[in-house]
Design an enzyme around this catalytic site. Structure first.
Site, mmCIF file in Angstrom:
data_model
loop_
_atom_site.group_PDB
_atom_site.id
_atom_site.type_symbol
_atom_site.label_atom_id
_atom_site.label_comp_id
_atom_site.label_asym_id
_atom_site.label_seq_id
_atom_site.Cartn_x
_atom_site.Cartn_y
_atom_site.Cartn_z
ATOM 1 N N ARG A 1 30.672 -30.834 -22.236
ATOM 2 C CA ARG A 1 31.825 -30.127 -22.785
ATOM 3 C C ARG A 1 32.077 -28.798 -22.055
ATOM 4 O O ARG A 1 33.073 -28.120 -22.316
ATOM 5 C CB ARG A 1 31.598 -29.844 -24.263
ATOM 6 C CG ARG A 1 31.381 -31.096 -25.087
ATOM 7 C CD ARG A 1 31.131 -30.743 -26.528
ATOM 8 N NE ARG A 1 32.296 -30.136 -27.124
ATOM 9 C CZ ARG A 1 33.268 -30.786 -27.724
ATOM 10 N NH1 ARG A 1 33.212 -32.086 -27.845
ATOM 11 N NH2 ARG A 1 34.304 -30.163 -28.228
ATOM 12 N N TRP B 1 32.488 -23.360 -21.488
ATOM 13 C CA TRP B 1 33.543 -23.571 -20.501
ATOM 14 C C TRP B 1 34.421 -22.334 -20.590
ATOM 15 O O TRP B 1 35.077 -22.112 -21.614
ATOM 16 C CB TRP B 1 34.340 -24.834 -20.818
ATOM 17 C CG TRP B 1 35.305 -25.207 -19.740
ATOM 18 C CD1 TRP B 1 35.046 -25.913 -18.612
ATOM 19 C CD2 TRP B 1 36.709 -24.898 -19.694
ATOM 20 N NE1 TRP B 1 36.188 -26.057 -17.854
ATOM 21 C CE2 TRP B 1 37.220 -25.438 -18.506
ATOM 22 C CE3 TRP B 1 37.580 -24.220 -20.539
ATOM 23 C CZ2 TRP B 1 38.559 -25.332 -18.131
ATOM 24 C CZ3 TRP B 1 38.908 -24.100 -20.178
ATOM 25 C CH2 TRP B 1 39.388 -24.663 -18.986
ATOM 26 N N GLU C 1 45.998 -42.801 -10.999
ATOM 27 C CA GLU C 1 44.631 -42.646 -11.506
ATOM 28 C C GLU C 1 43.627 -42.556 -10.346
ATOM 29 O O GLU C 1 42.663 -41.788 -10.406
ATOM 30 C CB GLU C 1 44.301 -43.813 -12.457
ATOM 31 C CG GLU C 1 42.909 -43.818 -13.032
ATOM 32 C CD GLU C 1 42.515 -42.556 -13.801
ATOM 33 O OE1 GLU C 1 43.372 -41.692 -14.031
ATOM 34 O OE2 GLU C 1 41.326 -42.435 -14.125
ATOM 35 N N LYS D 1 41.031 -39.451 -9.893
ATOM 36 C CA LYS D 1 39.570 -39.652 -9.823
ATOM 37 C C LYS D 1 39.017 -38.975 -8.585
ATOM 38 O O LYS D 1 38.018 -38.273 -8.657
ATOM 39 C CB LYS D 1 39.230 -41.154 -9.754
ATOM 40 C CG LYS D 1 39.213 -41.955 -11.007
ATOM 41 C CD LYS D 1 38.130 -41.674 -11.986
ATOM 42 C CE LYS D 1 38.491 -40.559 -12.899
ATOM 43 N NZ LYS D 1 39.399 -40.793 -13.968
ATOM 44 N N GLU E 1 39.209 -34.979 -8.708
ATOM 45 C CA GLU E 1 38.414 -34.242 -9.694
ATOM 46 C C GLU E 1 36.922 -34.249 -9.401
ATOM 47 O O GLU E 1 36.223 -33.317 -9.776
ATOM 48 C CB GLU E 1 38.694 -34.723 -11.131
ATOM 49 C CG GLU E 1 38.124 -36.069 -11.493
ATOM 50 C CD GLU E 1 38.381 -36.440 -12.958
ATOM 51 O OE1 GLU E 1 38.323 -35.575 -13.817
ATOM 52 O OE2 GLU E 1 38.634 -37.639 -13.203
ATOM 53 N N LYS F 1 34.634 -32.270 -20.415
ATOM 54 C CA LYS F 1 35.043 -33.596 -20.875
ATOM 55 C C LYS F 1 36.135 -33.528 -21.926
ATOM 56 O O LYS F 1 37.091 -34.302 -21.915
ATOM 57 C CB LYS F 1 33.812 -34.308 -21.445
ATOM 58 C CG LYS F 1 34.061 -35.731 -21.914
ATOM 59 C CD LYS F 1 34.256 -36.636 -20.740
ATOM 60 C CE LYS F 1 34.547 -38.066 -21.150
ATOM 61 N NZ LYS F 1 35.138 -38.807 -20.022
HETATM 62 O O1 M6R Z 1 39.942 -37.306 -24.378
HETATM 63 P P1 M6R Z 1 41.272 -37.551 -23.761
HETATM 64 O O2 M6R Z 1 41.494 -38.967 -23.367
HETATM 65 O O3 M6R Z 1 42.404 -37.024 -24.624
HETATM 66 O O4 M6R Z 1 41.273 -36.668 -22.458
HETATM 67 C C1 M6R Z 1 42.411 -36.559 -21.663
HETATM 68 C C2 M6R Z 1 42.082 -36.028 -20.285
HETATM 69 O O5 M6R Z 1 41.521 -34.752 -20.376
HETATM 70 C C3 M6R Z 1 41.106 -36.936 -19.556
HETATM 71 O O6 M6R Z 1 41.611 -38.228 -19.470
HETATM 72 C C4 M6R Z 1 40.825 -36.417 -18.140
HETATM 73 O O7 M6R Z 1 41.973 -36.447 -17.376
HETATM 74 C C5 M6R Z 1 39.737 -37.283 -17.521
HETATM 75 N N1 M6R Z 1 38.464 -36.731 -17.837
HETATM 76 C C6 M6R Z 1 39.872 -37.424 -16.059
HETATM 77 O O8 M6R Z 1 38.919 -38.287 -15.556
#
Ligand code: M6R
Length: 608
Positions: A27, A76, A481, A485, A488, A603
């Protein structure tokens, strides 16, 4: 963002807090700290910049004595840089406090309570700690109640008072907190990963209530005069610690990539009855699908990309408008939605603050909300009218992998049911559609087996500061996507473009050896995509082409070809996703980066 934990019980609080923080570290991992109520009733604070490992080493070297209660935090950074002073816990007079969230009116509070000379950090959290200390006259519940009336923003707090040894107090607004009384003592944390080694029974801390942990009990009080006790509903979690461990894989991301076929089966199979999609166990009525005149999908990041795939698939079949909006934009727009709009919210964590705000806005407009959520009992799940739970199990790596696949599986199933209900699919067509969806699972397994080949490829990518992902139609949606990936976790600047749009500007960025990951799986635009690939190849790009096994392409078209199994075009995303995840994974590994915990990210994004 930020992980918080509190403990009171018979065991070694330091160990419980440090172990819990390790589970919550995804987190946020800018700094970590604990506050312990020692056996002589003094408060000991230990904090370090960096990860929980550094804090553990520091504690081993410097913290003496035993504690049976305390609080812990992994940060964070939002307000103030990554420094020791800004790390939590914050000490303020008789108060020691940790915080997850953002206090928006901290400037006003600083002035109102004349805190300018007291603050040693730049954080909003320390302001809250000093305000609480000002309000405290020996009655923790009353001081906390008053604090709640003053704060604007989001928070999950765990609090120690110097003169209340053994008690940990906690409150929350928006930011998540779950609590449990276990055989090992009373515990509270931002999420279940910290509690699961001790219990499978927990409750979600209700907003507006005050929680007090003592060694023998968890008390919950209503924050009103007299502080009547409340008894939140106890919930049971259906996964265990194994699901949250690496189980022999070098990284969570690698493990979670491999878990996708299983997650797909768990999400799809319980919802098929006599070959057709059936959501009766989810309590999702067909009327929801028959009554709507448009669909509005709202989500962030990877979840939003799943929505982009769904949009490209849904509109041609359902023939109603399907819009996808980034949640952080949607919440400040005046969206064209009404009670005839089905708003679909997608979120792995169910706690993303922008997505939650979008959900609440949709309710203000009277739109019914159907959410696709992975974490049971999360805020988004609780506030939605209907929930389609994905069954991916806990996703720990910051880069989302299996959550994306099951979000897609959920969207495909919803599309199938909706097409059936609206007369766009016959029973036979719906059955065939589901059969094709199930066929995507062995196709994903096939891609898992190609990981070694993909590992070899990334040496061509990691030498470049940039990479481009191109495709048309659904392939473009998949590219989005792939680019996210890669950027990031490898920090390579990666962009996705609709292949036909390149020549309107972006192709100027293509030069010798720039990696272009080209996806060409959609038959109706295949020849157009191939032409676009030729255009970048002609300008020197290093082309990695992803096509189906049976697609016939010129040998010189690409430098490298990744073959995905032959399956209906609409389902190509499933094996493609696996291939793109491996590209990102091995690029990160090849650059010696932290695959599971990339810089600046967390996350669960619970701040705006
Ligand atoms: O928990 P969520 O699906 O709402 O999170 C949304 C985004 O923060 C999340 O999908 C983020 O883009 C991914 N960790 C990227 O891999």
């Amino acid at each position: 963002m930020c992980g918080i934990i509190g403990y009171s019980g018979p065991l070694d609080a330091r160990k419980i807090l440090l172990d819990g923080l390790a589970g919550l570290e995804y987190r946020g991992y800018d700094s970590a700290g604990i506050g312990l109520c020692m056996e002589d009733s003094s408060i000991c604070v230990a904090k370090t910049v960096g990860k929980v490992k550094a804090l553990r080493e520091y504690c081993d070297a410097s913290v003496r004595g035993t504690a049976h209660s305390g609080i812990g935090h992994t940060r964070w950074a939002t307000h103030g840089g990554v420094t020791q002073a800004n790390a939590h816990p914050h000490r303020a007079g008789r108060v020691t406090l940790i915080h997850n969230g953002i206090i928006e009116n901290y400037h006003e509070l600083t002035k109102k309570y004349h805190l300018e000379d007291k603050l040693v950090s730049q954080t909003d959290s320390e302001v809250a700690a000093w305000v609480l200390d000002s309000l405290y006259d020996g009655d923790p519940l009353e001081a906390i109640r008053q604090l709640m009336g003053l704060l604007e923003g989001s928070y999950g707090f765990c609090i120690l008072f110097d003169d209340q040894p053994g008690s940990v107090y906690a409150i929350r607004s928006v930011s998540p907190l779950v609590a449990a009384y276990t055989r090992s003592g009373a515990m509270i944390a931002s999420d279940l990963t910290a509690l699961i080694p001790y219990t499978n029974q927990y409750f979600v801390v209700p907003e507006g209530k005050i929680v007090r942990l003592t060694p023998y009990k968890v008390h919950v009080y209503d924050a009103v005069e007299g502080f009547p006790k409340v008894y939140p509903e106890i919930m049971t979690v259906n996964w265990n610690m194994d699901a949250a461990m690496k189980n022999g894989y070098p990284h969570y991301m690698m493990k979670e990539i491999h878990e996708q076929p299983e997650a797909m089966k768990n999400t799809i199979l319980p919802r098929i009855t006599r070959g057709l999609p059936d959501f009766s166990d989810d309590g999702i009525p067909d009327q929801l699908f028959s009554d709507c005149s448009q669909i509005h999908i709202v989500a962030c990041g990877t979840a939003m990309h799943a929505g982009m795939v769904a949009r490209a698939l849904m509109e041609p079949i359902l023939r109603i408008p399907v819009t996808v909006t980034i949640a952080s934009e949607f919440r400040y727009e005046e969206p064209l939605i009404d009670e005839k709009t089905l708003v679909m919210i997608i979120s792995q964590s169910g706690e993303t603050i922008d997505t939650l705000a979008a959900l609440r806005l949709a309710h203000e407009y009277g739109s019914p909300v159907l959410s696709i959520v992975n974490v049971k009992g999360s805020t988004i799940a609780r506030e939605s009218d209907y929930v389609f739970y994905t069954h991916a199990g806990p996703e720990i790596a910051v880069a989302s992998t299996k959550a994306y696949s099951v979000q897609l599986a959920a969207l495909y199933m919803i599309l199938c049911r909706m097409a059936l209900v609206r007369g766009k699919f016959t029973d036979k067509e719906a059955m065939d559609f589901l059969t094709d969806l199930l066929d995507a699972i062995p196709a994903m397994e096939n891609m898992l087996a190609q990981k070694e080949q993909i590992r070899q490829i990334v040496s061509h990518i990691i030498q470049s500061p940039d990479a481009f992902f191109i495709g048309r139609g659904l392939d473009y949606a998949f590219s989005l996507e792939g680019a996210l990936k890669l950027k990031e976790i490898s920090y390579i600047h990666a962009e996705a473009y609709a292949a036909g749009e390149l020549k309107h500007g972006t192709i100027a960025l293509i030069s010798e050896q720039v990696p272009v990951i080209a996806i060409a799986t959609q038959q109706h635009v295949f020849s157009k995509s191939i032409s676009n690939i030729r255009e970048v190849k002609a300008r020197g790009a290093f082309v990695i082409l992803l096509t189906k096994e049976s697609s016939v392409v010129d040998e010189n078209l690409a430098d490298i070809r990744i073959r995905i199994p032959d399956l209906d075009d609409r389902f190509a995303v499933f094996p493609i996703a696996v291939a793109l995840q491996f590209i990102a994974y091995y690029a990160s590994l090849g650059k010696n980066l932290d695959v599971d915990q990339p810089r600046n990210l967390a996350k669960s994004v619970t701040v705006e």
